[in-house]
Design an enzyme around this catalytic site. Sequence first.
Site, short mmCIF file in Angstrom:
data_model
loop_
_atom_site.label_atom_id
_atom_site.label_comp_id
_atom_site.label_asym_id
_atom_site.label_seq_id
_atom_site.Cartn_x
_atom_site.Cartn_y
_atom_site.Cartn_z
N HIS A 207 -5.05 4.43 -8.82
CA HIS A 207 -5.11 5.52 -7.84
C HIS A 207 -4.36 6.76 -8.34
O HIS A 207 -3.52 6.69 -9.24
CB HIS A 207 -4.51 5.07 -6.50
CG HIS A 207 -3.07 4.66 -6.62
ND1 HIS A 207 -2.03 5.56 -6.70
CD2 HIS A 207 -2.50 3.44 -6.70
CE1 HIS A 207 -0.89 4.93 -6.81
NE2 HIS A 207 -1.14 3.63 -6.83
N GLU B 47 -2.33 -3.92 -4.57
CA GLU B 47 -1.20 -3.93 -5.49
C GLU B 47 -0.42 -5.25 -5.35
O GLU B 47 -0.56 -5.97 -4.35
CB GLU B 47 -0.28 -2.74 -5.18
CG GLU B 47 1.01 -2.64 -6.00
CD GLU B 47 0.78 -2.50 -7.49
OE1 GLU B 47 0.26 -3.46 -8.09
OE2 GLU B 47 1.16 -1.46 -8.06
#
Length: 195
Positions: free
Chosen positions: A9, A82
């Site tokens: 990201h 994550e």
Amino acid sequence: MTHFYIVRHGETQFNVKGRIQGWCDSPLTDLGVEQAKKLGKELNDFPFDVCFCSTSERAIDTANYILEGRNIEIIARKHLKEQCFGEFEAEKAEDIFKNGVRYPDGYRFCGGENHSDVIERIFTELKKIASEYSNANVLIVSHGSAIKHIVNALCPGFVHEKSNTATLVPNCSITRIDYDKEFQLIEKPHLFRGQ
């Protein structure tokens, strides 16, 4: 064979503040938005068949900016999130990793995930995606530590090549992995051309 193009990201507020994100979230900064849009322009002519991303807002937003104006489906999957850092979530990284402290196995001891948990979770999800999209170019938007550990699983020692996750897996970098019964690392995380 399924070709995975795995993107971290764009820059977030927690990245700037030096805070551990993990399963908690923070929005993209203006630079993070710019990084994603720039990568989208670089990849504008690339024939992606589908995009999968983490369910974290920062990954969904990055995917949307990369694919802005393109008719490519974006599917959020929680198993692409994550690594969970447990009690360390949202803490200042310099406080958790002070004096060179490292956690070589991971964070299960404080309610998070060990590195092996993340590797198994991500690879299982990629295999599932490959079974749904064989012979496809698949854009994946995920996270720094998650990408770091799957690359290290395919290229042992990768985690020691640079001093931290931010330099190993920069925001909006691309990692290429192919899958055909087994995973093959094609390219380590790198910034795309003009970035």
